[in-house]
Design a protein around this motif. Structure first.
Motif, short mmCIF file in Angstrom:
data_model
loop_
_atom_site.label_atom_id
_atom_site.label_comp_id
_atom_site.label_asym_id
_atom_site.label_seq_id
_atom_site.Cartn_x
_atom_site.Cartn_y
_atom_site.Cartn_z
N PRO A 516 0.82 -1.23 0.00
CA PRO A 516 0.00 0.00 0.00
C PRO A 516 0.84 1.27 0.00
N SER A 612 -2.66 4.08 7.89
CA SER A 612 -1.90 3.00 7.28
C SER A 612 -2.57 1.68 7.62
N THR A 613 -2.20 0.65 6.87
CA THR A 613 -2.83 -0.66 7.06
C THR A 613 -1.84 -1.65 7.66
N ARG A 614 -2.42 -2.65 8.30
CA ARG A 614 -1.60 -3.74 8.84
C ARG A 614 -2.41 -5.03 8.72
N PRO A 615 -1.85 -6.05 8.09
CA PRO A 615 -2.59 -7.32 7.94
C PRO A 615 -2.57 -8.13 9.25
N THR A 625 -7.60 -6.93 7.47
CA THR A 625 -6.72 -5.77 7.37
C THR A 625 -7.15 -4.74 8.39
N TYR A 627 -6.52 -0.89 10.37
CA TYR A 627 -6.12 0.48 10.04
C TYR A 627 -5.69 1.20 11.31
N TYR A 628 -4.66 2.02 11.17
CA TYR A 628 -4.22 2.82 12.33
C TYR A 628 -3.75 4.19 11.84
#
Length: 991
Positions: A516, A612-615, A625, A627-628
């Motif tokens: 991303p 931003s994303t984190r899986p 997924t 989001y933070y």
């Protein structure tokens, strides 16, 4: 009636056309055209500085083409000041530096930024890469902003240009004018906050028969010098002194391999440019095509560009005209990710060849295995490696202009700009390529970008002479523009066959990933209003005032609009009656200006914050997924402001055979757009705010002289410029006086190094050694400056610590350039140079970040004079001394050098064939020339140490083994493509 004013070379913009006996007058436009109301039996008085004034009887004609003859006096330079207005140099009140196209072409180059270095006072063209086709970083009067852009605005033929200087053919340039102070740049608003570069291209000539031109040069480039690496015997001696490593399996004391000699190959430069221009009584045209190719001296690295350009201007009736300009180019860059670290770090004690003469794939060194880098091994990879950038850009502008009937000098013009740029970056590295591990997985990636931009400008102008003493020019503008940008990228592993490369990543056997952070979409716009008035009285008293208002979509609601003024005054003292008897003084003008500008060059969505994303993996088959927040929004984000004062003196002596300019400026920038770091406990990294202040101030001097003016066939012209800039960070956020992570320190310049300061090497007899640097093996190690306190008996209170790091200014004391042209009859000799005094150049080759000066013997090492018990006055430390990791302790200090140099950039010898003979066979010009570029460097401490080109070739975060030490904005000398010395032969032919 209408007409044109020209000389033997072409149109004369800014010529005055006056109806004798009246106050009715006008000024010719950029194309030398004019339109004026006059009785059929009237007389026109046409004047232009440097030319003999002509009186022309109308005799009932409705169209007149007037050709002026040069006066004995040196021709005055015409300066473009923006939005269709040209002025004679003595009428300009702002700070403008100019250079004509012929002078630019004194330095044959595929990129005009190479030709401009050292030619314009106050404009720095810093080298950031030595790869083919690379552009230079441009800074006009220093660095103002901390995180927003410091790049100037480029305007091509009146329309803002979204490409780079590399997209413009030098052969097509008529002039370059650089607006430097706020009183000059204010007409371009926030886009011109960092200065404006106005480029005017050739556009043909009315009434001219078709003219065909061919300009070409070709030649060879070789390394300016090899990187200064140790040979075999020197590396053997280093290993003995360090006592750490012995020969690897593929090393032998009987071997002495010059890896650079096996890797480099001559590079070919080729440039061809064909143009055709001409015109009718009501129109003119200019079209051309150019091809440029530059091969690097390292294998498989090259840059190739095809350019297509055109312009057409057509008068329709007495009041209406239309036209367009198009500039299109397609370029291909290959092999740009191939650096030199693998070559330079290879041991000279290892041979790349097997006993049968075939190439090895890998050589085993003292502690590492190394893929064999030679031109043969790289060229033999075939489909197993590709690094290619394809770029297409089309930059177009259309205009229509209406001269308002019944109101002399009033015109309405609409400009439309349409730009499109597309790039594709594709990379593929096959299994085992450039790797000591033969079965590592292949990897490929492809990234595509598309950038579109439209611009509409509505201009209403009024230009009149009243009587013979009053001249008034008014311009009103409304404009709107929008830019849209999109980038997408994908990476894949384990490509099943080399021939697929990056062209079908869906065939990959391994992971296909879309990061991303590597994708992007932006859309932003700007809306503007502007008004400008230029008035002169009797060419003595000059006045310019501008007001502009910009509205930016990037900023917060309620903060989007900003209005700022600018004003400048000039006094031509030589036009006063009391100066008329002083024949030796031809020009003496004092000018002063004040202006405000602003900057909105931040990410379009900085006001909104970012996620931003984190899986996440919840069991074997459940994927989500998350989001933070990574950046907080700021609904109070506004403009970054700059105010500038400028004072200048222009002079001309001895019939203008000696001319020059002296200037002083001061710019204060406040409400700087800056990312403010937040504590980790907040859970967010930062937010963008208007915090901080900087200041730039400096002086500029330029001189041009005609020493010989066709004296016994000899003509000799010289020019020189010198400038100095001082910038200072005045304040940061929350009253803090430093931000060590970003390398910012209040009271110091923006570009600094925060590190220890080397003052020598520890010697056996040095006092306080046991206190300042306790431990073993200290003698011969690097000695750095101690800044702590002392006891009453004079002993230091503590050992050297991080508190002893210094703030080291990298900026030069002054910079400049010079040029000279000596002609005898049909021969001419031209030389162009540049110089810099002071400052610090960072060489990662010698410092510890490059891992090429480990002084341990593990790998290839830079050839340095190191300390031994028998060589105690050396500059480099004891290989057996104290260390920090793999490097000598304080090893970064070994990479800081005095950045001074004087560099001859170009020497050209040309011959112009006899004009009378050529005309008989239908040729109007035939010139041949030979050029050598970068022939030599003088007064450079770094060149004396290394033999290398002292200009940087990299940003601070690239072309080094470790890239986190220096800020990316700092320029360094790293393991980039070698600088070159070029030998060219060229031809200029016009039919």
């Amino acid at each position: 009636m209408s007409g044109t004013v020209a000389d033997k070379e072409g149109p004369l913009p800014g010529a005055t056309v006056l109806v004798e006996g009246t106050s009715n007058g006008t000024v010719t436009d950029l194309d030398g055209r004019f339109s004026i109301s006059v009785d059929s039996d009237g007389v026109l008085k046409v004047s232009y500085l440097g030319y003999a004034t002509q009186s022309v009887a109308v005799n009932g004609r409705t169209n007149i083409d007037i050709k002026l003859e040069e006066d004995l006096q040196q021709l005055s330079e015409v300066v473009v000041v923006g939005y269709g207005v040209v002025q004679r140099k003595e009428s300009v009140t702002g700070s403008v530096a100019s250079i004509q196209g012929d002078a630019i072409r004194d330095v044959p180059a595929g990129n005009v930024s190479e030709s401009l270095q050292g030619r314009l006072p106050g404009v720095e063209f810093a080298k950031t890469s030595s790869k083919p086709g690379a552009t230079r970083q441009i800074r006009i009067r220093g660095t103002r902003s901390l995180t927003a852009s410091n790049d100037p605005l480029i305007v091509l033929d009146g329309i803002t240009f979204s490409g780079s200087l590399a997209d413009i053919s030098p052969n097509d340039i008529k002039s370059v004018d650089v607006l430097k102070d706020a009183s000059a740049t204010a007409i371009y608003g926030s886009r011109g906050a960092n200065g404006v570069i106005l480029i005017t291209t050739e556009r043909g000539q009315r009434g001219q028969q078709a003219r065909l031109s061919y300009n070409s040069f070709t030649g060879v480039q070789t390394p300016f010098s090899e990187f200064p690496m140790m040979d075999g015997p020197d590396l053997i001696a280093l290993r003995e002194a360090a006592g750490q490593f012995t020969n690897g399996a593929d090393e032998s004391n009987d071997t002495d391999t010059n890896w650079q000699d096996l890797f480099y190959e001559p590079g070919i430069i080729t440039n061809h440019d064909i143009g055709i221009s001409g015109g009718s009584q009501t129109g003119k045209y200019n079209f051309g095509i150019a091809y440029y190719k530059e091969e690097a001296v390292i294998p498989s690295q090259e840059y190739e560009r095809i350019s297509l350009r055109g312009s057409l201007d057509q008068q329709i009736g007495d009041y209406f005209s239309i036209g367009f300009t198009t500039n299109n180019n397609y370029s291909v860059s290959d092999g740009f990710n191939l650096g030199l670290y693998g070559v330079l770090s290879s041991s000279p004690l290892a041979s790349p060849y097997n006993e049968d003469g075939s190439l090895k794939r890998v050589v085993s060194l003292a502690a590492d295995d190394q893929w064999v880098y030679t031109k043969e091994s790289v060229n033999n990879i075939g489909d197993g490696w590709i690094d290619r950038n394809n770029s297409f850009g089309t930059y177009n502008s259309l205009y229509s202009e209406l001269s308002i009937p019944g109101i002399e000098g009033l015109k309405y013009r609409v400009n439309l700009g349409l730009n499109l740029n597309m790039t594709r970056d594709g990379e593929y590295t096959g299994s085992g390529v450039f790797s000591a591990t033969e079965d590592n997985l292949s990897q490929a990636s492809v990234a595509n970008t598309i950038n579109t931009r439209w611009l509409v400008e509505n201009l209403l102008s009024y230009d009149r002479n009243f009587g013979e003493k009053h001249n008034l020019n008014l311009v009103a503008l409304y404009s709107a523009e929008e830019t849209e940008y999109n980038r997408s990228s994908v990476v894949a592993r384990d490509i099943p066959a080399d021939y697929l490369q990056f062209y079908n990543l869906g065939q990959a056997n391994g992971e296909i990933s879309i990061n991303p952070d590597a994708q992007d979409y932006q859309r932003y716009g700007l809306m503007s209003w502007m008004g400008r008035a230029i008035y002169s009285y009797d060419s003595r008293y000059l006045f310019t005032a501008t007001i502009r208002s910009d509205g930016s979509s990037r900023l917060a609601d309620g903060k989007k609009w900003n209005t700022y003024p600018a004003v400048s005054l000039g006094w031509n003292i030589t036009e006063e009656n009391f100066m008329q008897g002083i024949n030796s003084l031809n020009l003496l003008k004092i000018r002063a200006g004040y202006g405000e500008t602003s900057n909105q060059a931040i990410a379009p969505y900085a006001t909104l914050g970012s996620l931003s994303t984190r899986p996440y993996n919840f069991g074997n088959d459940i994927y989500r997924t998350g989001y933070y927040v990574t950046q907080l929004p700021n609904d109070d984000l506004g403009w970054e402001y700059s105010t500038t004062w400028n004072i200048g003196l222009d002079f001309g002596l001895l019939q203008n055979r000696l001319t020059g300019t002296v200037e002083y400026y001061k710019t204060n920038t406040k409400d700087i757009l800056l990312a403010v770091s937040l504590p980790s406990t907040s859970g967010v990294n930062s937010y963008t705010a208007n915090i901080g202040e900087t200041q730039n101030k400096g002086v500029e001097l330029s001189l041009n002289a005609i020493i010989l003016d066709n004296q016994d066939g000899f003509t000799w012209e010289v020019g020189a410029n010198l400038y100095a800039n001082r910038n200072e960070l005045v304040s940061l956020s929350s009253g803090q006086d430093r931000d060590e992570g970003n390398g910012w320190f209040v009271g110091h310049p923006i570009n600094v190094i925060y590190d220890y300061e080397k003052i020598g090497l520890w010697q056996q007899e040095d006092p306080y050694r046991e206190i300042l640097e306790p431990g073993d093996n200290v003698v011969g190690s690097i000695k750095v400056k101690y800044t702590g306190e002392y006891n009453a008996d004079g002993t230091p209170v503590r050992a050297i610590s991080p508190d002893d790091r210094q703030i080291l200014d990298t900026n030069p004391d002054f910079l400049g350039g010079f040029n000279t042209r000596l002609a005898y009859k049909d021969f001419d000799l031209t030389a162009v140079g540049a110089f810099q005094s002071g400052g610090i150049i960072i060489s990662t080759l010698y410092g510890s970040t490059g891992y090429l000066n480990l002084l341990s013997g593990r790998r290839g090492n830079v050839d340095v004079d190191y300390w031994t018990p028998e060589n105690t006055d050396a500059d480099y430390p004891n290989p057996a001394g104290i260390r920090s990791g793999d490097n000598p302790k304080y090893g970064t200090t070994l990479g800081y050098f005095d950045a001074s140099y004087l560099k001859i950039r170009t020497i050209s010898l040309g011959y112009n064939f006899n004009q009378n003979l050529l005309e008989r066979i239908g040729i109007s010009r035939f010139r041949i020339y030979a050029t050598v570029q970068n022939p030599f460097v003088l007064f450079s401490p770094y060149n004396r140490e290394s033999g290398m080109d002292p200009e940087p070739n990299s940003f601070g975060d690239e072309n080094a083994a470790t890239t986190g030490t220096y800020q990316s904005r700092l320029l360094t000398i790293g393991t980039n493509t070698p600088a070159t010395r070029n030998y060219l032969l060229g031809i200029n032919l016009t039919f």
